[in-house]
Design a protein around this motif. Structure first.
Motif, PDB file in Angstrom:
ATOM      1  N   LEU A  52      69.585  -4.184  65.840  1.00  0.00           N
ATOM      2  CA  LEU A  52      69.297  -3.369  64.653  1.00  0.00           C
ATOM      3  C   LEU A  52      68.921  -4.286  63.483  1.00  0.00           C
ATOM      4  CD1 LEU A  52      72.090  -0.668  64.927  1.00  0.00           C
ATOM      5  CD2 LEU A  52      69.653  -0.258  65.031  1.00  0.00           C
ATOM      6  N   PHE A  56      65.575  -3.167  62.645  1.00  0.00           N
ATOM      7  CA  PHE A  56      65.645  -1.872  61.957  1.00  0.00           C
ATOM      8  C   PHE A  56      66.189  -2.019  60.543  1.00  0.00           C
ATOM      9  CE2 PHE A  56      67.790   2.118  60.923  1.00  0.00           C
ATOM     10  CZ  PHE A  56      66.750   3.003  61.122  1.00  0.00           C
ATOM     11  N   ILE A  77      63.890  -2.727  69.712  1.00  0.00           N
ATOM     12  CA  ILE A  77      65.173  -2.029  69.905  1.00  0.00           C
ATOM     13  C   ILE A  77      65.109  -1.137  71.140  1.00  0.00           C
ATOM     14  CG2 ILE A  77      66.878  -0.470  68.903  1.00  0.00           C
ATOM     15  CD1 ILE A  77      66.098  -1.351  66.205  1.00  0.00           C
ATOM     16  N   SER A  78      63.938  -0.525  71.372  1.00  0.00           N
ATOM     17  CA  SER A  78      63.812   0.368  72.526  1.00  0.00           C
ATOM     18  C   SER A  78      64.085  -0.372  73.844  1.00  0.00           C
ATOM     19  CB  SER A  78      62.420   0.998  72.549  1.00  0.00           C
ATOM     20  OG  SER A  78      61.434  -0.005  72.500  1.00  0.00           O
ATOM     21  N   SER A  81      68.048  -1.341  73.681  1.00  0.00           N
ATOM     22  CA  SER A  81      69.011  -0.236  73.720  1.00  0.00           C
ATOM     23  C   SER A  81      69.416   0.182  75.136  1.00  0.00           C
ATOM     24  CB  SER A  81      68.462   0.967  72.961  1.00  0.00           C
ATOM     25  OG  SER A  81      67.245   1.364  73.523  1.00  0.00           O
ATOM     26  N   SER A  82      68.588  -0.109  76.130  1.00  0.00           N
ATOM     27  CA  SER A  82      68.993   0.282  77.485  1.00  0.00           C
ATOM     28  C   SER A  82      69.933  -0.748  78.122  1.00  0.00           C
ATOM     29  CB  SER A  82      67.765   0.511  78.359  1.00  0.00           C
ATOM     30  OG  SER A  82      66.928  -0.607  78.298  1.00  0.00           O
ATOM     31  N   MET A  86      75.892   0.612  72.020  1.00  0.00           N
ATOM     32  CA  MET A  86      76.709   0.419  70.815  1.00  0.00           C
ATOM     33  C   MET A  86      77.397   1.720  70.422  1.00  0.00           C
ATOM     34  SD  MET A  86      75.705  -1.134  67.133  1.00  0.00           S
ATOM     35  CE  MET A  86      76.898  -1.181  65.824  1.00  0.00           C
ATOM     36  N   GLY A 109      70.942  10.260  75.940  1.00  0.00           N
ATOM     37  CA  GLY A 109      70.470   8.879  76.113  1.00  0.00           C
ATOM     38  C   GLY A 109      69.831   8.676  77.475  1.00  0.00           C
ATOM     39  N   ASN A 112      66.376   9.965  77.590  1.00  0.00           N
ATOM     40  CA  ASN A 112      65.448   9.065  76.876  1.00  0.00           C
ATOM     41  C   ASN A 112      65.021   7.863  77.714  1.00  0.00           C
ATOM     42  OD1 ASN A 112      65.514  10.649  74.592  1.00  0.00           O
ATOM     43  ND2 ASN A 112      67.259   9.576  73.731  1.00  0.00           N
ATOM     44  N   ILE A 113      65.896   7.428  78.624  1.00  0.00           N
ATOM     45  CA  ILE A 113      65.501   6.277  79.438  1.00  0.00           C
ATOM     46  C   ILE A 113      64.966   6.714  80.813  1.00  0.00           C
ATOM     47  CG2 ILE A 113      66.892   4.523  78.257  1.00  0.00           C
ATOM     48  CD1 ILE A 113      69.018   4.799  80.417  1.00  0.00           C
ATOM     49  N   GLY A 114      64.743   8.023  80.951  1.00  0.00           N
ATOM     50  CA  GLY A 114      64.047   8.549  82.126  1.00  0.00           C
ATOM     51  C   GLY A 114      64.850   8.563  83.408  1.00  0.00           C
ATOM     52  N   MET A 160      75.118   5.535  79.906  1.00  0.00           N
ATOM     53  CA  MET A 160      73.848   4.791  79.979  1.00  0.00           C
ATOM     54  C   MET A 160      73.993   3.479  80.760  1.00  0.00           C
ATOM     55  SD  MET A 160      72.369   5.527  76.177  1.00  0.00           S
ATOM     56  CE  MET A 160      70.750   4.792  76.378  1.00  0.00           C
TER      57      MET A 160
ATOM     58  N   ARG B 213      70.372   5.070  71.145  1.00  0.00           N
ATOM     59  CA  ARG B 213      70.371   5.938  72.323  1.00  0.00           C
ATOM     60  C   ARG B 213      68.965   6.017  72.931  1.00  0.00           C
ATOM     61  NH1 ARG B 213      74.323  10.021  71.355  1.00  0.00           N
ATOM     62  NH2 ARG B 213      73.886  10.873  73.401  1.00  0.00           N
ATOM     63  N   SER B 214      68.132   5.045  72.585  1.00  0.00           N
ATOM     64  CA  SER B 214      66.791   4.894  73.193  1.00  0.00           C
ATOM     65  C   SER B 214      65.843   6.049  72.926  1.00  0.00           C
ATOM     66  CB  SER B 214      66.903   4.684  74.709  1.00  0.00           C
ATOM     67  OG  SER B 214      67.722   3.602  74.986  1.00  0.00           O
ATOM     68  N   THR B 219      59.437   5.338  77.462  1.00  0.00           N
ATOM     69  CA  THR B 219      59.590   5.844  78.838  1.00  0.00           C
ATOM     70  C   THR B 219      59.443   7.365  78.855  1.00  0.00           C
ATOM     71  OG1 THR B 219      61.271   4.143  79.059  1.00  0.00           O
ATOM     72  CG2 THR B 219      61.127   5.727  80.852  1.00  0.00           C
ATOM     73  N   LYS B 220      58.865   7.900  79.938  1.00  0.00           N
ATOM     74  CA  LYS B 220      58.701   9.352  80.035  1.00  0.00           C
ATOM     75  C   LYS B 220      60.084  10.006  80.084  1.00  0.00           C
ATOM     76  CE  LYS B 220      55.922  12.804  82.392  1.00  0.00           C
ATOM     77  NZ  LYS B 220      56.864  13.796  82.849  1.00  0.00           N
ATOM     78  N   THR B 222      63.097  12.500  80.763  1.00  0.00           N
ATOM     79  CA  THR B 222      63.472  13.468  81.796  1.00  0.00           C
ATOM     80  C   THR B 222      64.335  14.539  81.140  1.00  0.00           C
ATOM     81  OG1 THR B 222      65.254  11.936  82.355  1.00  0.00           O
ATOM     82  CG2 THR B 222      63.340  11.944  83.798  1.00  0.00           C
TER      83      THR B 222
END
Lengths: 276, 251
Positions: A52, A56, A77-78, A81-82, A86, A109, A112-114, A160, B213-214, B219-220, B222
């Protein structure tokens, strides 16, 4: 693995550095507890580890922060973050506002990471069981108590499955029983993760943390094992940390520094041994 | 959460939110495009029948009737009496004349609004905002936009709570918030800044929370929820489309 070398941080428009020349290393499977009074730089340190700062928050970062062989300065950060999870001090602000149920909040979360649906459902279930929130999974995250929101924040990050966990006082709103539960879970998680835990509950870090980092006005006062740090009366006093009663008693009885114990059962033996 | 969603075990509740959104847009567009009174009444009856199918109490619409009824009177009076384009005088009373084409025009405007409100009711009361947004995300709505809509429904009640807490704190320190308008305005002024500042602060912290939290990950995304498009959803769209088209042809 977290490796911090000569880290100094100065916020934009601030007169002084919030962190000054910090260096330490935490290996995978280890947990470091960070203690210190208010404004000692604990949250700033957490924000450096998950990127961050400087990505950020507007601040100047000197030195290097390397997490799992990745230099935070060179990453987005993207991406971080995976791998670095935090948990913030205020659980209410960690609720996304996107989900309308507790289980969806944990899944946020992961979406967001699929993560695929079946895997996601399994992880959500496991994380909710871990923090004992399974019974509240259909509740709105804003309608549960502060302590439950804190456990939800923990579940949301644990789901996550990050390699590194940074926890900024994750038990600030929990009762003693809830605090014990969280610390017990952290003990289990420690095995294959690198954990940095900021906490005010110093008595809980004995037997849990491998090392303790003491911060004072942005400076690193000490970095050593809990038994060495928590028995050092002068160090704790200088850092403005509440001294454990067992240490206080031994200090008042003028027990030498190297003989002070944290184990209450040994207290009588130490005191009587010294008086003879 | 700020929502008017009321759960009932009805066929309308079980429909995919996108079907209800399609119905709503269709009825609104057709109502506003049409100038045929018979057709507008037909659409109003269709919308009302859908409301009955929702199993929701018609009393839910009470508040809207309070708005609609005065509006009906006003539209009819204005168009019937003062619309300069109206020419067919129905009767004369005192110094004004009531015109038939004006009255009909007022009725048309009224039914347009009534159709809009009734079909919007179906969407609002039978669809959870989260379901609607998540369905829209499935068909390509940007996640940032979806978040903005959903988060607003969640955060407004929180902001109201914050405002109440700040107001209680100010009142405990002797602030007068009751009395005449001037007193009230002066009383609420000291409350505005803390509410705005605490909201900005929360928004900043929440952005950090989204970062960790991304959410801004490329990424696509889900989805945790199941979004099943059933045969009944397809039929519902076809049936509504046929009703609207056939009504337009035969009326």
């Amino acid at each position: 693995m977290i490796e911090i070398k000569n880290l100094s941080v100065k916020y934009k428009n601030a007169e002084n550095y919030s962190l000054k020349n910090i260096s330490f290393k935490v290996n995978t499977g280890e947990m470091v507890a960070v203690i210190g009074r208010l404004n000692s730089g604990k949250t700033t340190l957490c924000q450096c580890i998950n990127g961050l700062i400087p990505n950020f928050v507007e601040a100047k970062l000197e030195g290097s922060v390397i997490v799992d062989n990745v230099n935070i300065k060179d990453s987005k950060i993207s991406e971080i973050s995976s791998t670095v999870g935090m948990i913030l001090e205020n659980p209410l602000l960690q609720i996304s506002g996107y989900a309308v149920t507790v289980e969806e909040e944990v899944a946020f979360g992961l979406e967001n990471i699929g993560i695929k649906k079946d895997e996601m459902k399994r992880r959500v279930k496991d994380a909710l069981n871990l923090v004992d929130l399974d019974g509240l999974k259909y509740k709105n995250p804003f309608e549960i108590s502060g302590g439950q929101q804190q456990r939800l924040a923990i579940a949301s990050i644990i789901a996550m499955n990050p390699k590194t966990l940074v926890l900024d006082d994750p038990t600030s709103q929990l009762d003693p029983l809830g605090t014990d539960e969280v610390f017990n879970e952290l003990k289990k998680l420690k095995k294959n993760k690198t954990i940095l835990l900021v906490t005010q509950k110093i008595e809980k870090i004995i037997g849990l943390a491998d090392k303790v980092l003491v911060l004072n006005n942005g400076e690193m006062l000490a970095y050593d094992t809990p038994s060495k740090i928590l028995t050092d009366y002068d160090l704790l006093k200088k850092a403005g940390i509440k001294i454990p009663l067992v240490v206080k008693i031994q200090h008042e009885k003028r027990i030498p520094k190297n003989k002070i114990t944290l184990v209450v059962k040994e207290l009588k033996e130490v005191i009587t041994g010294e008086s003879h | 959460m700020l929502t008017n969603f009321v759960y009932k075990d009805s066929v309308i509740h079980k429909l995919n939110p996108l079907v209800k959104l399609f119905w709503t847009l269709l009825i609104i567009i057709v109502s506003f495009a049409s100038f045929d009174l018979k057709y507008l009444i037909f659409l109003a009856i269709t919308s009302f029948l859908i409301i009955l199918l929702t199993k929701l109490s018609v009393r839910i619409m009470k508040a809207s009737f309070f708005v609609l009824f005065p509006l009906l009177i006003m539209l009819i009076i204005f168009h019937g009496i003062v619309n300069p384009s109206a020419t067919q005088v129905l009767f004369k009373a005192w110094f004004f004349s009531v015109k038939l084409d004006g009255l009909l025009l007022g009725l048309k405007y009224f039914f347009r609004l009534a159709n809009f409100i009734m079909i919007a009711y179906v969407l609002i009361f039978t669809t959870h905002p989260s379901d609607l947004i998540n369905s829209l995300l499935k068909i390509g709505l940007p996640k940032q936009l979806g978040y903005a809509v959903l988060a607003t429904t969640q955060f407004i009640p929180l902001m109201i709570n914050d405002a109440k807490t700040i107001m209680d704190a100010q009142q405990a320190r002797g602030l007068e918030t009751k009395g005449n308008v001037v007193k009230r305005v002066l009383g609420f002024t000291p409350m505005i800044m803390p509410v705005i500042l605490s909201s900005i602060d929360s928004a900043y912290e929440r952005t950090i929370s989204l970062e960790i939290r991304s959410f801004f990950n490329s990424t696509k995304r889900t989805s945790f929820r199941d979004f099943v498009w059933k045969k009944s959803d397809t039929y519902s769209i076809i049936i509504m489309f046929l009703i609207v088209v056939l009504g337009g042809i035969f009326l």
